[in-house]
Every structure is written in structure tokens, then in C-alpha cells.
Design a protein around this motif. Structure first.
Motif, mmCIF file in Angstrom:
data_model
loop_
_atom_site.group_PDB
_atom_site.id
_atom_site.type_symbol
_atom_site.label_atom_id
_atom_site.label_comp_id
_atom_site.label_asym_id
_atom_site.label_seq_id
_atom_site.Cartn_x
_atom_site.Cartn_y
_atom_site.Cartn_z
ATOM 1 N N ALA A 277 -8.921 -4.205 -8.088
ATOM 2 C CA ALA A 277 -8.891 -5.658 -7.872
ATOM 3 C C ALA A 277 -8.604 -6.421 -9.165
ATOM 4 O O ALA A 277 -9.041 -7.538 -9.342
ATOM 5 C CB ALA A 277 -10.180 -6.150 -7.219
ATOM 6 N N HIS A 278 -7.835 -5.797 -10.049
ATOM 7 C CA HIS A 278 -7.436 -6.467 -11.287
ATOM 8 C C HIS A 278 -6.149 -7.257 -11.115
ATOM 9 O O HIS A 278 -5.829 -8.091 -11.960
ATOM 10 C CB HIS A 278 -7.258 -5.459 -12.416
ATOM 11 C CG HIS A 278 -8.546 -4.837 -12.849
ATOM 12 N ND1 HIS A 278 -8.579 -3.715 -13.626
ATOM 13 C CD2 HIS A 278 -9.844 -5.149 -12.617
ATOM 14 C CE1 HIS A 278 -9.832 -3.372 -13.865
ATOM 15 N NE2 HIS A 278 -10.616 -4.228 -13.244
ATOM 16 N N SER A 279 -5.414 -6.974 -10.044
ATOM 17 C CA SER A 279 -4.176 -7.674 -9.736
ATOM 18 C C SER A 279 -4.165 -8.020 -8.257
ATOM 19 O O SER A 279 -4.766 -7.328 -7.448
ATOM 20 C CB SER A 279 -2.956 -6.803 -10.037
ATOM 21 O OG SER A 279 -2.816 -6.590 -11.411
ATOM 22 N N ALA A 280 -3.446 -9.090 -7.942
ATOM 23 C CA ALA A 280 -3.261 -9.491 -6.548
ATOM 24 C C ALA A 280 -1.879 -9.037 -6.094
ATOM 25 O O ALA A 280 -0.892 -9.202 -6.818
ATOM 26 C CB ALA A 280 -3.394 -10.999 -6.405
ATOM 27 N N ALA A 281 -1.798 -8.457 -4.933
ATOM 28 C CA ALA A 281 -0.534 -7.944 -4.409
ATOM 29 C C ALA A 281 0.212 -9.019 -3.630
ATOM 30 O O ALA A 281 -0.394 -9.812 -2.905
ATOM 31 C CB ALA A 281 -0.799 -6.756 -3.496
ATOM 32 N N SER A 282 1.518 -9.019 -3.792
ATOM 33 C CA SER A 282 2.356 -9.902 -2.983
ATOM 34 C C SER A 282 2.470 -9.332 -1.571
ATOM 35 O O SER A 282 2.129 -8.168 -1.325
ATOM 36 C CB SER A 282 3.748 -10.018 -3.599
ATOM 37 O OG SER A 282 4.451 -8.794 -3.469
ATOM 38 N N VAL A 283 2.958 -10.132 -0.677
ATOM 39 C CA VAL A 283 3.178 -9.680 0.700
ATOM 40 C C VAL A 283 4.179 -8.531 0.705
ATOM 41 O O VAL A 283 4.015 -7.560 1.456
ATOM 42 C CB VAL A 283 3.663 -10.851 1.586
ATOM 43 C CG1 VAL A 283 4.099 -10.369 2.954
ATOM 44 C CG2 VAL A 283 2.582 -11.901 1.708
ATOM 45 N N ASP A 284 5.193 -8.595 -0.132
ATOM 46 C CA ASP A 284 6.193 -7.526 -0.197
ATOM 47 C C ASP A 284 5.572 -6.205 -0.633
ATOM 48 O O ASP A 284 5.898 -5.147 -0.085
ATOM 49 C CB ASP A 284 7.325 -7.905 -1.155
ATOM 50 C CG ASP A 284 8.152 -9.073 -0.648
ATOM 51 O OD1 ASP A 284 8.194 -9.299 0.575
ATOM 52 O OD2 ASP A 284 8.763 -9.769 -1.484
ATOM 53 N N ILE A 285 4.682 -6.252 -1.616
ATOM 54 C CA ILE A 285 4.011 -5.037 -2.087
ATOM 55 C C ILE A 285 3.090 -4.491 -1.001
ATOM 56 O O ILE A 285 3.047 -3.280 -0.757
ATOM 57 C CB ILE A 285 3.229 -5.299 -3.388
ATOM 58 C CG1 ILE A 285 4.193 -5.601 -4.534
ATOM 59 C CG2 ILE A 285 2.307 -4.130 -3.727
ATOM 60 C CD1 ILE A 285 5.107 -4.461 -4.937
ATOM 61 N N LEU A 286 2.344 -5.367 -0.337
ATOM 62 C CA LEU A 286 1.468 -4.911 0.752
ATOM 63 C C LEU A 286 2.282 -4.234 1.850
ATOM 64 O O LEU A 286 1.862 -3.218 2.400
ATOM 65 C CB LEU A 286 0.661 -6.078 1.322
ATOM 66 C CG LEU A 286 -0.390 -6.675 0.402
ATOM 67 C CD1 LEU A 286 -1.047 -7.885 1.061
ATOM 68 C CD2 LEU A 286 -1.430 -5.641 -0.002
ATOM 69 N N ASP B 118 -0.124 -0.394 10.079
ATOM 70 C CA ASP B 118 0.158 -1.822 10.176
ATOM 71 C C ASP B 118 -0.395 -2.506 8.929
ATOM 72 O O ASP B 118 -1.496 -2.156 8.484
ATOM 73 C CB ASP B 118 -0.519 -2.384 11.439
ATOM 74 C CG ASP B 118 -0.096 -3.806 11.717
ATOM 75 O OD1 ASP B 118 -0.627 -4.714 11.035
ATOM 76 O OD2 ASP B 118 0.747 -4.006 12.600
ATOM 77 N N PRO B 119 0.318 -3.453 8.336
ATOM 78 C CA PRO B 119 -0.185 -4.132 7.142
ATOM 79 C C PRO B 119 -1.581 -4.739 7.312
ATOM 80 O O PRO B 119 -2.330 -4.855 6.355
ATOM 81 C CB PRO B 119 0.860 -5.214 6.874
ATOM 82 C CG PRO B 119 2.117 -4.666 7.455
ATOM 83 C CD PRO B 119 1.671 -3.893 8.671
ATOM 84 N N GLN B 120 -1.931 -5.075 8.547
ATOM 85 C CA GLN B 120 -3.255 -5.632 8.831
ATOM 86 C C GLN B 120 -4.367 -4.683 8.389
ATOM 87 O O GLN B 120 -5.460 -5.110 8.020
ATOM 88 C CB GLN B 120 -3.379 -5.960 10.323
ATOM 89 C CG GLN B 120 -4.705 -6.536 10.737
ATOM 90 C CD GLN B 120 -4.996 -7.881 10.092
ATOM 91 O OE1 GLN B 120 -4.107 -8.678 9.866
ATOM 92 N NE2 GLN B 120 -6.253 -8.138 9.791
ATOM 93 N N GLU B 121 -4.082 -3.377 8.415
ATOM 94 C CA GLU B 121 -5.071 -2.379 7.999
ATOM 95 C C GLU B 121 -5.523 -2.600 6.553
ATOM 96 O O GLU B 121 -6.635 -2.256 6.192
ATOM 97 C CB GLU B 121 -4.493 -0.969 8.122
ATOM 98 C CG GLU B 121 -4.284 -0.490 9.532
ATOM 99 C CD GLU B 121 -5.594 -0.115 10.200
ATOM 100 O OE1 GLU B 121 -6.456 0.489 9.550
ATOM 101 O OE2 GLU B 121 -5.742 -0.442 11.382
ATOM 102 N N LEU B 122 -4.651 -3.153 5.732
ATOM 103 C CA LEU B 122 -4.992 -3.386 4.329
ATOM 104 C C LEU B 122 -5.910 -4.585 4.157
ATOM 105 O O LEU B 122 -6.572 -4.721 3.133
ATOM 106 C CB LEU B 122 -3.720 -3.568 3.492
ATOM 107 C CG LEU B 122 -2.730 -2.406 3.531
ATOM 108 C CD1 LEU B 122 -1.481 -2.764 2.761
ATOM 109 C CD2 LEU B 122 -3.362 -1.144 2.988
#
Length: 70
Positions: free
Chosen positions: A42-51, A61-65
Motif C-alpha cells: 500500500a505504498h502506491s495507488a494503482a490506476s484503473v489500467d494497472i488493476l 474480475d477486477p472487482q475481486e481486487l
């Protein structure tokens, strides 16, 4: 737990359940291994593209993340 921490924990848990190393996940998702570590901690925030790349690498499904886990 904030959302960044939840995403990091979910990535780590999914990676472990699929018996993938950070290097395996990074290679499959096409992102740097050190970035995977930063996300899991949790040192960085992921973009939607990375997720999306990570979800595709896990075949989930991305929702799992984003989901809360019991």
C-alpha cells in the motif's frame, strides 16, 4: 483498512492462492516487480489500467481486487 490497503492485501492473497511470485505476476501483467511490491504494501495507488492488467493476469474480475474479504 483503507481501499489502497485492501487492494494490496487482495493482490497478495490472490497471488499466494495462485502460487505466483511477485516476479511471475509482474511478468504476466506486464508491469515491474517492484511496483507489485509497492501495491501489496500500500505504498502506491494503482490506476484503473494497472488493476485491469493485474485482474487479467489472475484471470479474475477486477472487482475481486476491490472486494472486502472475510
Amino acid at each position: 483498512m483503507n481501499l489502497r490497503e485492501r487492494i494490496g492485501l487482495n493482490i497478495r492473497n490472490l497471488r499466494s492462492s495462485k502460487r505466483m511470485s511477485q516476479e511471475d505476476l509482474a511478468h504476466t501483467a506486464g508491469i515491474d516487480r517492484s511496483y507489485i511490491s509497492e501495491l501489496e504494501l500500500a505504498h502506491s495507488a494503482a490506476s484503473v489500467d494497472i488493476l485491469e492488467k493485474i485482474a487479467v493476469a489472475f484471470d479474475v474480475d477486477p472487482q475481486e481486487l476491490l472486494s472486502k474479504r472475510g
